[in-house]
Design a protein around this motif. Sequence first.
Motif, mmCIF file in Angstrom:
data_model
loop_
_atom_site.group_PDB
_atom_site.id
_atom_site.type_symbol
_atom_site.label_atom_id
_atom_site.label_comp_id
_atom_site.label_asym_id
_atom_site.label_seq_id
_atom_site.Cartn_x
_atom_site.Cartn_y
_atom_site.Cartn_z
ATOM 1 N N LEU A 1 0.851 -1.190 0.000
ATOM 2 C CA LEU A 1 0.000 0.000 0.000
ATOM 3 C C LEU A 1 0.884 1.236 0.000
ATOM 4 O O LEU A 1 1.971 1.241 0.589
ATOM 5 C CB LEU A 1 -0.877 0.051 1.255
ATOM 6 N N VAL A 2 0.384 2.289 -0.641
ATOM 7 C CA VAL A 2 1.038 3.596 -0.583
ATOM 8 C C VAL A 2 0.083 4.534 0.147
ATOM 9 O O VAL A 2 -1.066 4.694 -0.261
ATOM 10 C CB VAL A 2 1.348 4.158 -1.990
ATOM 11 N N VAL A 3 0.565 5.119 1.225
ATOM 12 C CA VAL A 3 -0.230 6.075 2.005
ATOM 13 C C VAL A 3 0.348 7.453 1.735
ATOM 14 O O VAL A 3 1.562 7.670 1.885
ATOM 15 C CB VAL A 3 -0.186 5.735 3.507
ATOM 16 N N ARG A 4 -0.526 8.387 1.310
ATOM 17 C CA ARG A 4 -0.099 9.764 1.009
ATOM 18 C C ARG A 4 -0.987 10.748 1.757
ATOM 19 O O ARG A 4 -2.206 10.648 1.703
ATOM 20 C CB ARG A 4 -0.256 10.066 -0.472
ATOM 21 N N THR A 5 -0.349 11.694 2.393
ATOM 22 C CA THR A 5 -1.062 12.822 2.978
ATOM 23 C C THR A 5 -0.499 14.061 2.290
ATOM 24 O O THR A 5 0.460 14.670 2.754
ATOM 25 C CB THR A 5 -0.849 12.891 4.506
ATOM 26 N N GLU A 6 -1.085 14.394 1.155
ATOM 27 C CA GLU A 6 -0.544 15.475 0.329
ATOM 28 C C GLU A 6 -0.557 16.819 1.035
ATOM 29 O O GLU A 6 0.315 17.654 0.811
ATOM 30 C CB GLU A 6 -1.281 15.537 -1.001
ATOM 31 N N ALA A 7 -1.513 17.028 1.914
ATOM 32 C CA ALA A 7 -1.586 18.294 2.643
ATOM 33 C C ALA A 7 -0.473 18.419 3.691
ATOM 34 O O ALA A 7 -0.232 19.505 4.195
ATOM 35 C CB ALA A 7 -2.945 18.447 3.315
ATOM 36 N N ASN A 8 0.173 17.303 4.011
ATOM 37 C CA ASN A 8 1.226 17.322 5.027
ATOM 38 C C ASN A 8 2.352 16.372 4.599
ATOM 39 O O ASN A 8 2.496 15.278 5.129
ATOM 40 C CB ASN A 8 0.657 16.912 6.393
ATOM 41 N N PRO A 9 3.184 16.801 3.638
ATOM 42 C CA PRO A 9 4.233 15.917 3.116
ATOM 43 C C PRO A 9 5.336 15.592 4.115
ATOM 44 O O PRO A 9 6.105 14.662 3.895
ATOM 45 C CB PRO A 9 4.785 16.690 1.914
ATOM 46 N N THR A 10 5.412 16.310 5.225
ATOM 47 C CA THR A 10 6.445 16.023 6.223
ATOM 48 C C THR A 10 5.956 15.056 7.300
ATOM 49 O O THR A 10 6.704 14.713 8.205
ATOM 50 C CB THR A 10 6.949 17.320 6.891
ATOM 51 N N PHE A 11 4.718 14.600 7.202
ATOM 52 C CA PHE A 11 4.127 13.656 8.150
ATOM 53 C C PHE A 11 4.625 12.253 7.786
ATOM 54 O O PHE A 11 4.122 11.604 6.880
ATOM 55 C CB PHE A 11 2.608 13.749 8.061
ATOM 56 N N TRP A 12 5.656 11.791 8.496
ATOM 57 C CA TRP A 12 6.300 10.520 8.176
ATOM 58 C C TRP A 12 5.299 9.383 8.089
ATOM 59 O O TRP A 12 5.294 8.631 7.130
ATOM 60 C CB TRP A 12 7.355 10.192 9.231
ATOM 61 N N TRP A 13 4.474 9.194 9.136
ATOM 62 C CA TRP A 13 3.560 8.064 9.135
ATOM 63 C C TRP A 13 2.221 8.421 8.509
ATOM 64 O O TRP A 13 1.218 7.760 8.736
ATOM 65 C CB TRP A 13 3.454 7.445 10.528
ATOM 66 N N GLY A 14 2.236 9.453 7.680
ATOM 67 C CA GLY A 14 1.120 9.787 6.813
ATOM 68 C C GLY A 14 1.547 9.682 5.359
ATOM 69 O O GLY A 14 0.755 9.845 4.448
ATOM 70 N N ASN A 15 2.834 9.402 5.147
ATOM 71 C CA ASN A 15 3.424 9.247 3.812
ATOM 72 C C ASN A 15 4.411 8.085 3.896
ATOM 73 O O ASN A 15 5.579 8.263 4.255
ATOM 74 C CB ASN A 15 4.132 10.533 3.396
ATOM 75 N N PHE A 16 3.908 6.893 3.590
ATOM 76 C CA PHE A 16 4.748 5.709 3.760
ATOM 77 C C PHE A 16 4.255 4.548 2.905
ATOM 78 O O PHE A 16 3.174 4.617 2.325
ATOM 79 C CB PHE A 16 4.783 5.288 5.237
ATOM 80 N N LEU A 17 5.064 3.510 2.828
ATOM 81 C CA LEU A 17 4.663 2.257 2.205
ATOM 82 C C LEU A 17 4.336 1.263 3.299
ATOM 83 O O LEU A 17 5.005 1.237 4.338
ATOM 84 C CB LEU A 17 5.794 1.663 1.358
ATOM 85 N N LEU A 18 3.350 0.426 3.055
ATOM 86 C CA LEU A 18 3.013 -0.666 3.960
ATOM 87 C C LEU A 18 3.173 -1.967 3.180
ATOM 88 O O LEU A 18 2.510 -2.176 2.160
ATOM 89 C CB LEU A 18 1.589 -0.528 4.494
ATOM 90 N N VAL A 19 4.084 -2.801 3.658
ATOM 91 C CA VAL A 19 4.447 -4.041 2.973
ATOM 92 C C VAL A 19 3.906 -5.231 3.777
ATOM 93 O O VAL A 19 4.130 -5.301 4.988
ATOM 94 C CB VAL A 19 5.984 -4.130 2.838
ATOM 95 N N PRO A 20 3.211 -6.178 3.110
ATOM 96 C CA PRO A 20 2.577 -7.291 3.832
ATOM 97 C C PRO A 20 3.525 -8.461 4.103
ATOM 98 O O PRO A 20 3.321 -9.577 3.636
ATOM 99 C CB PRO A 20 1.450 -7.703 2.888
ATOM 100 N N SER A 21 4.569 -8.196 4.846
ATOM 101 C CA SER A 21 5.524 -9.248 5.188
ATOM 102 C C SER A 21 6.381 -8.754 6.350
ATOM 103 O O SER A 21 6.208 -7.641 6.828
ATOM 104 C CB SER A 21 6.416 -9.573 3.987
#
Length: 86
Positions: free
Chosen positions: A29-49
């Motif tokens: 999954l790709v999680v994007r918080t475009e309104a807050n690009p410096t939000f680390w855990w709002g802009n991340f990849l989630l890998v199922p492993s």
Amino acid sequence: MRIDSPGLTTDLDLLRLQGATVTDLGDHLVVRTEANPTFWWGNFLLVPSAVRSDEIERWTARFEEELPDAHHRAIAFTHDGGDTEA
């Protein structure tokens, strides 16, 4: 991508309520918080492993492709353990 963890599912729902988009690319999954690009855990990849040292470069490159304007790298794994030294 299927997520079995109620905690992760709740976290993703809360991020969506805060304006994040969650894109399912099948193997992650790709999680994007475009309104807050410096939000680390709002802009991340989630890998199922669990983390694997032989895949760190792959996921880092994928993060850079998906979130090229980020000044950080944040990749989460759904499973505990793995190569924690990586």
